[in-house]
Design a protein around this motif. Structure first.
Motif, PDB file in Angstrom:
ATOM      1  N   GLY A 190      -3.737   1.358  -8.139  1.00 35.90           N
ATOM      2  CA  GLY A 190      -5.070   1.064  -8.659  1.00 35.90           C
ATOM      3  C   GLY A 190      -6.039   0.708  -7.551  1.00 35.90           C
ATOM      4  O   GLY A 190      -5.712   0.765  -6.362  1.00 35.90           O
ATOM      5  N   ALA A 191      -7.244   0.335  -7.954  1.00 36.82           N
ATOM      6  CA  ALA A 191      -8.283  -0.068  -7.004  1.00 36.82           C
ATOM      7  C   ALA A 191      -8.284  -1.585  -6.869  1.00 36.82           C
ATOM      8  O   ALA A 191      -7.886  -2.306  -7.783  1.00 36.82           O
ATOM      9  N   VAL A 192      -8.737  -2.074  -5.728  1.00 36.91           N
ATOM     10  CA  VAL A 192      -8.795  -3.525  -5.485  1.00 36.91           C
ATOM     11  C   VAL A 192     -10.209  -3.900  -5.050  1.00 36.91           C
ATOM     12  O   VAL A 192     -10.953  -3.085  -4.505  1.00 36.91           O
ATOM     13  N   ASP A 193     -10.560  -5.163  -5.287  1.00 39.70           N
ATOM     14  CA  ASP A 193     -11.865  -5.670  -4.863  1.00 39.70           C
ATOM     15  C   ASP A 193     -11.913  -5.791  -3.347  1.00 39.70           C
ATOM     16  O   ASP A 193     -10.904  -6.080  -2.697  1.00 39.70           O
ATOM     17  N   ARG A 194     -13.108  -5.609  -2.827  1.00 39.10           N
ATOM     18  CA  ARG A 194     -13.261  -5.728  -1.378  1.00 39.10           C
ATOM     19  C   ARG A 194     -12.938  -7.137  -0.894  1.00 39.10           C
ATOM     20  O   ARG A 194     -12.523  -7.332   0.252  1.00 39.10           O
ATOM     21  N   GLY A 195     -13.112  -8.116  -1.764  1.00 47.70           N
ATOM     22  CA  GLY A 195     -12.852  -9.490  -1.349  1.00 47.70           C
ATOM     23  C   GLY A 195     -11.372  -9.850  -1.333  1.00 47.70           C
ATOM     24  O   GLY A 195     -11.013 -10.958  -0.922  1.00 47.70           O
ATOM     25  N   THR A 196     -10.520  -8.976  -1.807  1.00 51.56           N
ATOM     26  CA  THR A 196      -9.091  -9.258  -1.839  1.00 51.56           C
ATOM     27  C   THR A 196      -8.525  -9.264  -0.424  1.00 51.56           C
ATOM     28  O   THR A 196      -8.671  -8.290   0.328  1.00 51.56           O
ATOM     29  N   SER A 197      -7.896 -10.354  -0.045  1.00 54.95           N
ATOM     30  CA  SER A 197      -7.354 -10.482   1.307  1.00 54.95           C
ATOM     31  C   SER A 197      -5.932  -9.949   1.364  1.00 54.95           C
ATOM     32  O   SER A 197      -5.243  -9.808   0.352  1.00 54.95           O
ATOM     33  N   LEU A 198      -5.477  -9.668   2.589  1.00 56.54           N
ATOM     34  CA  LEU A 198      -4.098  -9.222   2.775  1.00 56.54           C
ATOM     35  C   LEU A 198      -3.121 -10.318   2.365  1.00 56.54           C
ATOM     36  O   LEU A 198      -2.021 -10.036   1.874  1.00 56.54           O
ATOM     37  N   GLU A 199      -3.521 -11.585   2.550  1.00 59.36           N
ATOM     38  CA  GLU A 199      -2.642 -12.696   2.166  1.00 59.36           C
ATOM     39  C   GLU A 199      -2.392 -12.680   0.666  1.00 59.36           C
ATOM     40  O   GLU A 199      -1.266 -12.895   0.206  1.00 59.36           O
ATOM     41  N   ARG A 200      -3.461 -12.410  -0.110  1.00 58.67           N
ATOM     42  CA  ARG A 200      -3.283 -12.365  -1.558  1.00 58.67           C
ATOM     43  C   ARG A 200      -2.389 -11.197  -1.953  1.00 58.67           C
ATOM     44  O   ARG A 200      -1.557 -11.296  -2.854  1.00 58.67           O
ATOM     45  N   LEU A 201      -2.567 -10.062  -1.272  1.00 58.93           N
ATOM     46  CA  LEU A 201      -1.743  -8.895  -1.591  1.00 58.93           C
ATOM     47  C   LEU A 201      -0.258  -9.176  -1.384  1.00 58.93           C
ATOM     48  O   LEU A 201       0.590  -8.644  -2.086  1.00 58.93           O
ATOM     49  N   GLY A 253       5.790  -6.096  -5.036  1.00 54.49           N
ATOM     50  CA  GLY A 253       6.316  -4.773  -4.701  1.00 54.49           C
ATOM     51  C   GLY A 253       7.087  -4.854  -3.399  1.00 54.49           C
ATOM     52  O   GLY A 253       6.797  -5.703  -2.548  1.00 54.49           O
ATOM     53  N   ASP A 254       8.070  -3.984  -3.236  1.00 56.16           N
ATOM     54  CA  ASP A 254       8.824  -3.978  -1.981  1.00 56.16           C
ATOM     55  C   ASP A 254       7.963  -3.491  -0.821  1.00 56.16           C
ATOM     56  O   ASP A 254       8.158  -3.891   0.317  1.00 56.16           O
ATOM     57  N   ASN A 255       7.002  -2.590  -1.125  1.00 57.41           N
ATOM     58  CA  ASN A 255       6.160  -2.010  -0.085  1.00 57.41           C
ATOM     59  C   ASN A 255       4.717  -1.969  -0.573  1.00 57.41           C
ATOM     60  O   ASN A 255       4.457  -1.706  -1.754  1.00 57.41           O
ATOM     61  N   ILE A 256       3.762  -2.235   0.324  1.00 59.01           N
ATOM     62  CA  ILE A 256       2.340  -2.262  -0.011  1.00 59.01           C
ATOM     63  C   ILE A 256       1.601  -1.258   0.864  1.00 59.01           C
ATOM     64  O   ILE A 256       1.757  -1.255   2.085  1.00 59.01           O
ATOM     65  N   TYR A 257       0.807  -0.391   0.221  1.00 66.85           N
ATOM     66  CA  TYR A 257      -0.019   0.581   0.945  1.00 66.85           C
ATOM     67  C   TYR A 257      -1.469   0.374   0.518  1.00 66.85           C
ATOM     68  O   TYR A 257      -1.756   0.243  -0.675  1.00 66.85           O
ATOM     69  N   LEU A 258      -2.376   0.353   1.490  1.00 75.11           N
ATOM     70  CA  LEU A 258      -3.780   0.120   1.221  1.00 75.11           C
ATOM     71  C   LEU A 258      -4.601   1.178   1.949  1.00 75.11           C
ATOM     72  O   LEU A 258      -4.450   1.387   3.147  1.00 75.11           O
ATOM     73  N   ASP A 259      -5.464   1.851   1.194  1.00 76.51           N
ATOM     74  CA  ASP A 259      -6.306   2.904   1.744  1.00 76.51           C
ATOM     75  C   ASP A 259      -7.757   2.433   1.710  1.00 76.51           C
ATOM     76  O   ASP A 259      -8.348   2.280   0.641  1.00 76.51           O
ATOM     77  N   THR A 314     -14.137   2.558  -2.467  1.00 79.93           N
ATOM     78  CA  THR A 314     -13.269   1.627  -3.192  1.00 79.93           C
ATOM     79  C   THR A 314     -11.872   1.660  -2.581  1.00 79.93           C
ATOM     80  O   THR A 314     -11.220   2.702  -2.594  1.00 79.93           O
ATOM     81  N   PRO A 315     -11.388   0.545  -2.043  1.00 80.40           N
ATOM     82  CA  PRO A 315     -10.035   0.526  -1.491  1.00 80.40           C
ATOM     83  C   PRO A 315      -9.002   0.792  -2.589  1.00 80.40           C
ATOM     84  O   PRO A 315      -9.116   0.276  -3.707  1.00 80.40           O
ATOM     85  N   LEU A 316      -8.003   1.599  -2.268  1.00 83.36           N
ATOM     86  CA  LEU A 316      -6.933   1.921  -3.209  1.00 83.36           C
ATOM     87  C   LEU A 316      -5.651   1.218  -2.787  1.00 83.36           C
ATOM     88  O   LEU A 316      -5.306   1.184  -1.606  1.00 83.36           O
ATOM     89  N   LEU A 317      -4.962   0.671  -3.775  1.00 84.70           N
ATOM     90  CA  LEU A 317      -3.727  -0.071  -3.521  1.00 84.70           C
ATOM     91  C   LEU A 317      -2.560   0.639  -4.181  1.00 84.70           C
ATOM     92  O   LEU A 317      -2.652   1.070  -5.329  1.00 84.70           O
TER      93      LEU A 317
END
Length: 224
Positions: A136-147, A155-161, A166-169
């Motif tokens: 899905g999409a994530v807010d720009r204010g979402t930090s890597l720490e929150r992810l 999740g075992d693995n996190i990918y962020l584009d 709009t950043p995709l997660l």
């Protein structure tokens, strides 16, 4: 006189039977070896490529013992493509070892002859890879720490584009496991001298994988 006669008969049988068995029995020999390439249809994944090596030992005129080592793999890591369809994101690698008994019901005569084979055997499969858990999409204010700490984003693995507006997660779970099951093959081929070319249809059912994994392709082998 009766006991010496019986002993003599037993001695003759003891020496004659092993000699007879040695003449009648034929040693199992390596009959052919080859390679195969297949298109493999996995669940929740694009079409994979399957490559395998095979060796066969002739037991009789119509029965063979064969061993195959195979790798099925598909990798496609484009988050934007996955946003349109989850099956467009995949990382699956499966290594299989299968000993099987093969039956050849017919083989035609002539310089160029055709044959048909059916084989079935147990399979040990080592699976490595990932499958989509959340996208899905994530807010720009979402930090890597929150992810990495938010329980709702596990999740075992996190990918962020971040390449577009709009950043995709993409979150995935590992699919690393060892599976066991059974593999069946149907092969129809043509043989000229020592070379055989076959069309190959494979079906595999193992634990830890939904449904039947089907492969279709070709195989080439050489008589030894």
């Amino acid at each position: 006189m009766r006991h010496p006669t019986t002993a003599a008969i037993l001695c003759v049988l003891l020496f004659a039977l092993p000699a007879r068995a040695q003449v009648d029995s034929s040693p199992v020999r390596l009959s052919n070896a080859g390679l195969s390439v297949q298109a493999v249809f996995m669940e929740r994944a694009p079409v994979a490529t399957g490559i395998a090596g095979h060796a066969s030992w002739a037991l009789t005129q119509v029965w063979e013992l064969q061993v195959g080592v195979r790798r099925d793999a598909v990798m496609q890591r484009d988050i934007r493509r996955a946003y349109g369809s989850r099956t467009e994101w995949a990382d699956q690698r499966r290594f299989s070892f299968t000993p099987a008994l093969a039956w050849r019901p017919f083989r035609s005569d002539g310089a160029l002859h055709q044959s048909f084979r059916v084989s079935v055997g147990p399979t040990l499969q080592v699976q490595r890879g990932e499958q989509v858990r959340r996208l899905g999409a994530v807010d720009r204010g979402t930090s890597l720490e929150r992810l990495t700490t938010d329980a709702g984003l596990e999740g075992d693995n996190i990918y962020l584009d971040r390449s577009r507006t709009t950043p995709l997660l993409l979150l995935t779970d590992n699919t690393n496991r060892t599976n066991v099951g059974v593999t069946a093959e149907l092969r129809y081929g043509l043989t000229y001298e020592a070379v055989t070319v076959e069309a190959l249809l494979t079906g595999r059912r193992v634990t830890g994988v939904d449904g039947v994994t089907v492969g279709f392709g070709g195989r080439m082998s050489v008589a030894l």
